[in-house]
Design an enzyme around this catalytic site. Structure first.
Site, short mmCIF file in Angstrom:
data_model
loop_
_atom_site.label_atom_id
_atom_site.label_comp_id
_atom_site.label_asym_id
_atom_site.label_seq_id
_atom_site.Cartn_x
_atom_site.Cartn_y
_atom_site.Cartn_z
N ASP A 156 6.63 13.00 -10.48
CA ASP A 156 5.30 13.27 -9.94
C ASP A 156 4.76 14.61 -10.42
OD1 ASP A 156 7.11 14.75 -8.49
OD2 ASP A 156 6.60 13.91 -6.55
N GLY A 190 0.78 -1.23 0.00
CA GLY A 190 0.00 0.00 0.00
C GLY A 190 0.81 1.27 0.00
N ASP A 223 5.23 7.26 6.51
CA ASP A 223 5.85 7.72 5.27
C ASP A 223 7.20 7.04 5.04
OD1 ASP A 223 3.77 9.41 4.75
OD2 ASP A 223 4.83 11.26 5.23
N HIS A 255 14.56 14.65 -0.21
CA HIS A 255 14.00 15.15 1.05
C HIS A 255 14.83 14.77 2.27
CE1 HIS A 255 10.45 16.68 -0.84
NE2 HIS A 255 10.01 15.50 -1.24
N HIS A 313 7.40 18.21 -5.67
CA HIS A 313 7.68 18.60 -4.29
C HIS A 313 8.99 19.38 -4.22
CE1 HIS A 313 5.07 15.03 -4.04
NE2 HIS A 313 4.57 15.59 -2.95
N ASP A 345 10.78 17.99 -9.64
CA ASP A 345 9.81 17.21 -8.90
C ASP A 345 8.66 18.11 -8.47
OD1 ASP A 345 8.73 15.82 -6.35
OD2 ASP A 345 10.19 14.35 -7.07
N LYS A 397 7.35 2.99 -4.99
CA LYS A 397 7.54 1.66 -5.55
C LYS A 397 8.91 1.57 -6.23
CE LYS A 397 3.07 0.72 -4.84
NZ LYS A 397 2.62 -0.17 -3.76
N ARG A 402 -0.33 10.13 -8.87
CA ARG A 402 -1.18 9.84 -7.71
C ARG A 402 -0.98 10.85 -6.58
NH1 ARG A 402 -0.41 3.69 -6.19
NH2 ARG A 402 -2.22 4.13 -4.84
#
Length: 419
Positions: free
Chosen positions: A260, A22, A95, A137, A174, A172, A26, A266
């Protein structure tokens, strides 16, 4: 345009790790990317290598000893009640879960980025690729945003041994907070991040965040709104990067290609197509400055694989020859129902065009860059031909004298970082 010498780093074990059922991150997407690169016959256009895995000693070039020691020992079933370091070092364990093989996985991602730096500094390559890297990060002593080891910082620190100025660009969705924070006070590294604005993880990177002390002006942040289109992104990306190249004059560029920011991600909220994203790779490829391409975020994994394989083709100048119909390979069924090499845009509204926000951000960013006085210089000294370990007087214990800790962290020979 002449063919660029491209090094491509891939470890076949990278796809075997999982953050857990979940979880949005990945590692398998790296294997999917590689399979597409193979299917499009791109490997013979590059120098393909399995990089050495990063050692604990290499990781402590940026991270604290205590943090690296913790990551090398932590187990998935370690209860937080008996090990308070889980919260101290992992932040939000949901996370950043202590998954099985967490340390080994990051030796792969970091080893590839260090090897990419070596390929560039040695002059062996014009472009080096490590799609397993780009974990922007991670902090000195804390995991953050699915990132445990900041391979980018390790890569940049290695580059700084040979290059006076390094440019880091992050596309990215983020903000690249872990890299900006690490080099906030220096003018030898310019960080430039194009990311989602407002109340969005990690919540940093406003236009007013420009660096501190000697590094004031050398942190560039371009926060953007939902629905960012290819046209809007190109309208601000190219002028800002052109101005950076003019005033900063980097001798090497590190481009974090977080996927992303693609349409349909997502976690992301931009509306970039595969070509709009890859335009950034093409821009720096055509600048003929040594270039390192790293991965990053990306949570709709079939689009990640499409885009990074396409950007691999961009690196070798073969993007125009790639057919739109995906060739058959092991994960072919994952790309249905269209089975095409594309990431289509949606009909989302580009909120950057509302009230002139895009133009205002573009103008203020260029004005600030224009005020930088000149490209900073630094007195570079000859890198010693002897190993770093020998140069600083570090002596590894003889095999018979090693205790268990020595054997764990040093092995039986000097790590390749010191050779």
């Amino acid at each position: 345009m002449g063919r660029r010498r491209v090094s491509y780093f891939y470890d076949r074990d990278v796809g075997a790790y999982t953050y857990g059922y979940g979880h949005l991150m990945k590692p398998h997407r790296i294997q999917m990317t590689h399979e597409l690169v193979v299917a499009y016959d791109l490997l013979d256009k590059m120098t393909v290598m399995r990089p050495p895995r990063a050692t604990a000693e290499q990781m402590t070039a940026f991270h604290s000893d205590e943090y690296i020691n913790f990551l090398s020992r932590v187990q998935p079933d370690t209860p937080s009640i008996t090990n308070p370091q889980l919260v101290q070092f992992l932040g939000f364990p949901d996370d950043n879960p202590p998954f099985d093989g967490v340390f080994e996985y990051h030796t792969i991602s970091s080893g590839g980025s260090l090897a990419a730096a070596e390929a560039i500094t040695s002059g062996a390559s014009d472009i080096a690729i490590n799609w397993a890297g780009g974990l922007h990060h991670a902090k000195k002593s804390e995991a953050s945003g699915f990132c445990f080891i900041n391979d980018i910082n390790l890569c940049i620190l290695e580059l700084l041994r040979f290059h006076t100025r390094v440019l880091y660009v992050d596309i990215d969705c983020h903000h690249g907070d872990g890299v900006e924070e690490a080099f906030l006070n220096t003018d030898r590294v310019m960080t430039c991040s194009f990311h989602k604005s407002g109340n969005f993880f990690p919540g940093t990177g406003t236009t007013n965040d420009t660096g501190k002390g000697k590094g004031r002006g050398y942190s560039v942040n371009v926060p953007l709104h939902d629905g960012l289109s290819d046209e809007s992104f190109k309208h601000i990306f190219e002028p800002v990067c052109a101005k950076i190249l003019e005033v900063f004059r980097p001798s090497v560029v590190v481009l974090q290609c977080g996927a992303d920011s693609l349409s349909g991600d997502r976690l992301g909220c931009f509306n970039l197509s595969m070509q709009g994203h890859a335009n950034c790779v093409q821009y720096f490829r055509d600048s003929h400055i040594p270039l390192i391409l790293l991965g990053g975020g990306g949570y709709t994994i079939k689009n990640v694989a499409r885009t990074w394989s396409y950007e691999t083709a961009c690196a070798v100048g073969m993007e125009e020859t790639m057919g739109q119909e995906l060739p058959w390979h092991d994960h072919f069924e994952c790309y249905g129902p269209r089975f095409r090499l594309e990431v289509a845009k949606s009909n989302a509204e580009d909120e950057n065009l509302i009230d002139g926000y895009l133009e205002w951000t573009r103008r203020i960013t260029l004005e600030r860059l224009s005020k930088l006085p000149h490209a900073p210089s630094v007195g570079m000294h000859e890198v010693p031909s002897q190993s770093v370990a020998e140069h600083i007087g570090f002596v590894f214990p003889e095999e018979d004298d090693k205790d268990d800790v020595d054997r764990r962290f040093y092995g039986t020979s000097i790590p390749w970082f010191f050779s």
